[in-house]
Write a protein that holds these residues in place. Structure first.
Motif, PDB file in Angstrom:
ATOM      1  N   ILE A 209     -31.982  71.165  53.099  1.00 39.74           N
ATOM      2  CA  ILE A 209     -32.237  70.129  54.104  1.00 39.74           C
ATOM      3  C   ILE A 209     -32.369  68.761  53.439  1.00 39.74           C
ATOM      4  CG2 ILE A 209     -33.981  69.292  55.738  1.00 39.74           C
ATOM      5  CD1 ILE A 209     -34.455  72.263  56.484  1.00 39.74           C
ATOM      6  N   ALA A 210     -33.087  68.697  52.317  1.00 37.08           N
ATOM      7  CA  ALA A 210     -33.254  67.424  51.609  1.00 37.08           C
ATOM      8  C   ALA A 210     -31.919  66.905  51.092  1.00 37.08           C
ATOM      9  CB  ALA A 210     -34.238  67.592  50.451  1.00 37.08           C
TER      10      ALA A 210
ATOM     11  N   SER B 285     -28.970  67.578  52.375  1.00 33.33           N
ATOM     12  CA  SER B 285     -28.194  67.172  53.555  1.00 33.33           C
ATOM     13  C   SER B 285     -28.650  65.799  54.055  1.00 33.33           C
ATOM     14  CB  SER B 285     -28.359  68.213  54.661  1.00 33.33           C
ATOM     15  OG  SER B 285     -27.690  67.819  55.819  1.00 33.33           O
ATOM     16  N   ASN B 286     -29.957  65.577  54.078  1.00 32.46           N
ATOM     17  CA  ASN B 286     -30.475  64.268  54.490  1.00 32.46           C
ATOM     18  C   ASN B 286     -30.010  63.172  53.535  1.00 32.46           C
ATOM     19  OD1 ASN B 286     -31.781  65.400  56.667  1.00 32.46           O
ATOM     20  ND2 ASN B 286     -33.759  65.541  55.619  1.00 32.46           N
ATOM     21  N   GLN B 287     -29.950  63.483  52.248  1.00 31.98           N
ATOM     22  CA  GLN B 287     -29.476  62.515  51.272  1.00 31.98           C
ATOM     23  C   GLN B 287     -28.017  62.155  51.561  1.00 31.98           C
ATOM     24  OE1 GLN B 287     -29.291  63.914  47.232  1.00 31.98           O
ATOM     25  NE2 GLN B 287     -28.166  62.111  46.556  1.00 31.98           N
TER      26      GLN B 287
ATOM     27  N   ASN C 297     -26.413  62.381  54.370  1.00 31.46           N
ATOM     28  CA  ASN C 297     -26.335  61.632  55.622  1.00 31.46           C
ATOM     29  C   ASN C 297     -26.701  60.168  55.412  1.00 31.46           C
ATOM     30  OD1 ASN C 297     -25.536  63.897  57.042  1.00 31.46           O
ATOM     31  ND2 ASN C 297     -27.603  64.381  57.740  1.00 31.46           N
ATOM     32  N   GLU C 298     -27.762  59.924  54.661  1.00 28.93           N
ATOM     33  CA  GLU C 298     -28.177  58.546  54.397  1.00 28.93           C
ATOM     34  C   GLU C 298     -27.135  57.799  53.558  1.00 28.93           C
ATOM     35  OE1 GLU C 298     -30.643  56.702  55.608  1.00 28.93           O
ATOM     36  OE2 GLU C 298     -31.293  58.413  56.831  1.00 28.93           O
TER      37      GLU C 298
ATOM     38  N   LYS D 154     -24.284  56.927  55.944  1.00 25.27           N
ATOM     39  CA  LYS D 154     -24.673  55.828  56.831  1.00 25.27           C
ATOM     40  C   LYS D 154     -24.618  54.495  56.098  1.00 25.27           C
ATOM     41  CE  LYS D 154     -27.892  58.372  59.778  1.00 25.27           C
ATOM     42  NZ  LYS D 154     -29.320  58.524  60.136  1.00 25.27           N
TER      43      LYS D 154
ATOM     44  N   ASP E  68     -34.658  53.775  53.195  1.00 25.66           N
ATOM     45  CA  ASP E  68     -34.448  55.153  53.648  1.00 25.66           C
ATOM     46  C   ASP E  68     -33.535  55.914  52.697  1.00 25.66           C
ATOM     47  OD1 ASP E  68     -36.051  54.761  55.852  1.00 25.66           O
ATOM     48  OD2 ASP E  68     -34.384  54.306  57.212  1.00 25.66           O
TER      49      ASP E  68
ATOM     50  N   ALA F 257     -34.598  59.267  50.600  1.00 27.96           N
ATOM     51  CA  ALA F 257     -33.817  60.499  50.742  1.00 27.96           C
ATOM     52  C   ALA F 257     -33.314  60.989  49.387  1.00 27.96           C
ATOM     53  CB  ALA F 257     -32.646  60.275  51.699  1.00 27.96           C
TER      54      ALA F 257
ATOM     55  N   LYS G  93     -36.361  62.413  47.413  1.00 25.01           N
ATOM     56  CA  LYS G  93     -36.767  63.729  47.912  1.00 25.01           C
ATOM     57  C   LYS G  93     -35.774  64.803  47.481  1.00 25.01           C
ATOM     58  CE  LYS G  93     -39.392  62.441  52.013  1.00 25.01           C
ATOM     59  NZ  LYS G  93     -39.444  62.539  53.488  1.00 25.01           N
ATOM     60  N   ALA G  94     -34.477  64.498  47.568  1.00 22.89           N
ATOM     61  CA  ALA G  94     -33.456  65.476  47.202  1.00 22.89           C
ATOM     62  C   ALA G  94     -33.508  65.801  45.711  1.00 22.89           C
ATOM     63  CB  ALA G  94     -32.074  64.961  47.586  1.00 22.89           C
TER      64      ALA G  94
END
Length: 110
Positions: free
Chosen positions: A54-55, A57-59, A61-62, A65, A76, A80, A83-84
């Motif tokens: 999940i971490a 994937s969030n990285q 995505n950010e 973006k 952000d 991200a 955390k990843a």
């Protein structure tokens, strides 16, 4: 192991992972069934891997973006990425320790 001992270990090694805490608290019961302990540990490891995915994937995505210009907030993105990297480092360290334990068990003579 009592909850007090789990808190001492938690503060000593600064472990804040929910998966590790759940494993400590679940294994503190009087039941010491080997299958129950192993399944609890396995569930915690799978949960850790899912959190890492999940971490990551969030990285991604950010990063997308920011690269596409949807978000100009580098704060952000930095969070991200941090955390990843931390989650991946923790997962790799856990894997290495498990492999070391496996190799040590395999070298035991019966």
């Amino acid at each position: 192991m009592t909850i007090t001992a789990a808190n001492d270990i938690d503060s000593l090694y600064n472990v804040t992972s929910d998966a590790v805490k759940n494993t400590l608290f679940d294994s503190s019961t009087e039941e010491t069934d080997d299958n129950n302990i192993f399944s609890t540990f396995l569930d915690a490891a799978v949960s850790n891997i899912n959190d890492t995915n999940i971490a990551l994937s969030n990285q991604e995505n950010e990063e997308l973006k920011w690269a596409m210009g949807i978000s100009e907030n580098t704060h952000d993105l930095t969070i991200a990425v941090g955390k990843a990297e931390t989650a991946l480092g923790y997962t790799v360290a856990l894997r290495d320790k498990l492999l070391d334990a496996y190799q040590e068990i395999m070298q035991m003579q019966i």
